[in-house]
Each structure stands twice: as structure tokens, then as C-alpha cells.
Design a protein around this motif. Structure first.
Motif, short mmCIF file in Angstrom:
data_model
loop_
_atom_site.label_atom_id
_atom_site.label_comp_id
_atom_site.label_asym_id
_atom_site.label_seq_id
_atom_site.Cartn_x
_atom_site.Cartn_y
_atom_site.Cartn_z
N ARG A 61 46.26 32.97 18.22
CA ARG A 61 45.93 31.82 17.36
C ARG A 61 47.17 30.99 17.05
O ARG A 61 47.12 29.75 17.08
N PHE A 62 48.28 31.68 16.75
CA PHE A 62 49.50 30.93 16.44
C PHE A 62 49.97 30.14 17.66
O PHE A 62 50.34 28.96 17.53
N ALA A 63 49.98 30.77 18.83
CA ALA A 63 50.42 30.09 20.04
C ALA A 63 49.53 28.89 20.35
O ALA A 63 50.00 27.81 20.73
N ALA A 64 48.21 29.05 20.16
CA ALA A 64 47.27 27.95 20.41
C ALA A 64 47.52 26.81 19.44
O ALA A 64 47.49 25.63 19.81
N ALA A 65 47.77 27.14 18.17
CA ALA A 65 48.02 26.11 17.16
C ALA A 65 49.31 25.36 17.48
O ALA A 65 49.36 24.12 17.35
N ALA A 66 50.35 26.08 17.90
CA ALA A 66 51.61 25.43 18.24
C ALA A 66 51.45 24.54 19.46
O ALA A 66 51.98 23.41 19.50
N THR A 67 50.72 25.02 20.45
CA THR A 67 50.48 24.22 21.66
C THR A 67 49.73 22.94 21.34
O THR A 67 50.03 21.86 21.88
N SER A 68 48.77 23.03 20.43
CA SER A 68 48.00 21.83 20.05
C SER A 68 48.87 20.81 19.33
O SER A 68 48.51 19.63 19.26
N CYS A 69 50.02 21.26 18.80
CA CYS A 69 50.96 20.35 18.13
C CYS A 69 52.00 19.80 19.11
O CYS A 69 52.93 19.10 18.69
N GLY A 70 51.88 20.16 20.38
CA GLY A 70 52.80 19.66 21.39
C GLY A 70 53.92 20.59 21.75
O GLY A 70 54.82 20.22 22.52
N ALA A 71 53.91 21.81 21.21
CA ALA A 71 54.97 22.78 21.52
C ALA A 71 54.70 23.46 22.86
O ALA A 71 53.55 23.61 23.29
N VAL A 72 55.78 23.87 23.52
CA VAL A 72 55.67 24.67 24.75
C VAL A 72 55.86 26.12 24.32
O VAL A 72 56.98 26.57 24.04
N VAL A 73 54.76 26.86 24.22
CA VAL A 73 54.78 28.21 23.66
C VAL A 73 54.02 29.16 24.56
O VAL A 73 52.94 28.82 25.07
N GLU A 74 54.57 30.34 24.75
CA GLU A 74 53.85 31.39 25.45
C GLU A 74 54.03 32.70 24.70
O GLU A 74 55.01 32.89 23.98
N THR A 75 53.06 33.59 24.85
CA THR A 75 53.13 34.92 24.28
C THR A 75 53.17 35.95 25.39
O THR A 75 52.36 35.89 26.32
N ARG A 76 54.14 36.84 25.32
CA ARG A 76 54.24 37.92 26.30
C ARG A 76 54.15 39.25 25.57
O ARG A 76 54.80 39.44 24.53
N VAL A 77 53.35 40.16 26.10
CA VAL A 77 53.21 41.49 25.51
C VAL A 77 54.17 42.44 26.22
O VAL A 77 54.17 42.52 27.45
N VAL A 78 54.99 43.13 25.43
CA VAL A 78 55.95 44.09 25.97
C VAL A 78 55.49 45.48 25.56
O VAL A 78 55.32 45.76 24.36
N SER A 79 55.30 46.34 26.52
CA SER A 79 54.92 47.72 26.23
C SER A 79 56.18 48.52 25.91
O SER A 79 56.98 48.82 26.80
N ALA A 80 56.38 48.80 24.62
CA ALA A 80 57.61 49.48 24.19
C ALA A 80 57.42 50.02 22.79
O ALA A 80 56.49 49.66 22.08
#
Length: 269
Positions: free
Chosen positions: A224-243
């Protein structure tokens, strides 16, 4: 080769301890670390050091500060305020990113360090990586307060988050896990939020969600946060790290997968 320089810096009128990791060549990136809250910083130090060394070997410089009242810096944790810390972060960024010969600006935010990203001008044109970022200061503060609730329960005392909040409202400090939390810091920290629109000024942002297990799908809050930031024009991605979740582990953990994901996110074109 990695050059590590420990030094005290005068920042916003306060004496802060910093570790400066420098390459022997002109830096590709100048990575300022935005530290997490209280004991989470101590849990993160080994991983931070290993990540800083790895980045430096790839041509970056990294600055790891102790904000006032923490680590080896001057000041009292019980007397520091949230605006103090924000001012220190802003000043460090001007000094570090604005220095002659600095590389392109970059920020590495650990947990609640992401709440500093709202500081005016901090993210402008910067590459940003956030480790398990906290978006809401009040929620983290309540989790911190639960440490005292649990400790009191084991000691046979009946204490609550509501009681701690009443003490802080009355102007009294509350000691939690060895940290004297003062009213000035708790009030500002609880009000801190990371607005997704803030990231629109960044060159790009990577949110690293650290989870044990093999599911590579981001959890709903991160999505949700990444989608909201993208809708504001930000270049955002989420990566899941198994650790292992290093900020809460009983033993100090430094999962190499987090370091590898950080280097990839910061250095890829």
C-alpha cells in the motif's frame, strides 16, 4: 581497500560521533545512514558495518552517525528532542553530500530512520534504500513501551502503556529497557509519519522487507505504501529479503542477504 575514520563532528551545535568509510578512489555514491531508534541501532551495528565495508569496496563512501544522546555522541537520551535529531540529520546531509568530491547522494534508512526522510530537501535526487522501514512513529513507540510492560509483568508489577503515556504527559520521563524516554522526544516521535509523497523527490527508493521464510510477496502495508508513493510520482519498489530480523534477534545478526540486496539497489543503473 577500506579506510574507516572514527571522528567527532560539530553538528547543529552538538558533538556527534561518526564512522566514515572511504574508498581510495573518488566515490560513486555518498551514502548517509539514517539510524533507527534506541536498542535497534545496537542490534544493527554489525550489519551496518559489514554493509558499509561492502559498499566501500565497490567505490562508495558511507557515513554512520550516532545522533545526540545515543552511542558515543554527546548529550542525554532523556533530554534530546525529535526536532534535535531532525536538525542533526539535515546538517549531516549538507556537510556530507555537499562536500567537495562527494559522490551522488544516497540514503540508507534503518527501521525508524525512514521517518527522517521527511526532513526538508533530504531525499532530493538521492537514491534511497530503507531496511524494514517504519512509516508511523506512534506505532513503534507503543511497541517500545510494551518492553516495559512485559518486564514489569515478569517482576510482578502492573504497568501499562496508558500509565506511561500519562507520566509523559505530566512531564516525567519513563525508563524503558535502560533508555530514559523523555516527554519532548516521545511527543515528537509519536507524531512522526512518513508521507508517501515525500519520496517523489528521490531519484529512486527501494523498500527492503526482511522476513523469515520463502514468501517473496510484499505484505499489504508495504504494498500500500509503495502504491501510494508511486501514485504521487515517486519511483519506488519493494523487495522481500529472506533473512533473520536483525533488529529484534536475541543474538546479534548480520544477514548477508540484506547487504547484497542493499548493494544491488543502490548501485544498479
Amino acid at each position: 581497500m577500506v579506510v574507516m575514520e572514527p571522528a567527532f563532528r560539530e553538528v547543529a551545535g552538538r558533538r556527534l560521533f561518526t564512522l566514515h568509510f572511504r574508498p581510495t578512489c573518488p566515490p560513486r555514491l555518498s551514502v548517509l545512514v539514517l539510524p533507527p531508534f534506541a536498542e535497534e541501532m545496537n542490534k544493527s551495528r554489525r550489519l551496518l558495518a559489514e554493509t558499509a565495508r561492502t559498499l566501500t569496496l565497490q567505490g562508495c563512501e558511507v557515513l554512520v552517525p550516532d545522533l545526540s544522546g545515543t552511542g558515543d555522541s554527546a548529550g542525554s537520551f532523556g533530554e534530546v528532542t525529535w526536532p534535535d535529531w531532525c536538525e542533526e540529520v539535515a546538517t549531516l546531509a549538507r556537510q556530507f553530500h555537499g562536500a567537495a568530491g562527494a559522490g551522488a547522494p544516497a540514503l540508507l534508512a534503518i527501521r525508524s530512520g525512514a521517518l527522517f526522510l521527511h526532513v526538508s530537501g533530504l531525499v532530493a535526487n538521492a537514491r534511497v534504500v530503507a531496511w524494514q522501514p517504519v512509516f508511523d512513529g506512534e506505532r513503534l513507540l507503543q511497541q517500545f513501551m510494551r518492553l516495559r510492560v512485559m518486564a514489569a509483568k515478569f517482576a510482578g508489577r502492573d504497568e501499562s502503556i496508558a500509565w506511561m503515556k500519562s507520566e509523559l504527559t505530566a512531564g516525567r520521563s519513563v525508563e524503558i529497557a535502560g533508555y530514559p524516554l523523555g516527554p519532548a522526544l516521545s511527543e515528537g516521535f509519536a507524531a512522526a509519519r512518513l508521507d508517501p509523497a515525500t519520496l517523489a523527490a528521490a531519484a529512486r527508493t527501494t523498500l527492503l522487507e526482511v522476513r523469515t521464510g520463502g514468501d517473496a510477496t510484499p505484505t499489504p502495508p508495504f504494498s500500500r505504501f509503495a502504491a501510494a508513493a508511486t501514485s504521487c510520482g515517486a519511483v519506488v519498489e519493494t523487495r522481500v529479503v529472506s533473512a533473520e530480523q536483525f533488529w529484534t534477534s536475541q543474538e546479534i545478526a548480520a544477514p548477508g542477504a540484506v547487504t547484497a540486496a542493499t548493494c544491488t539497489a543502490l548501485l544498479e543503473d
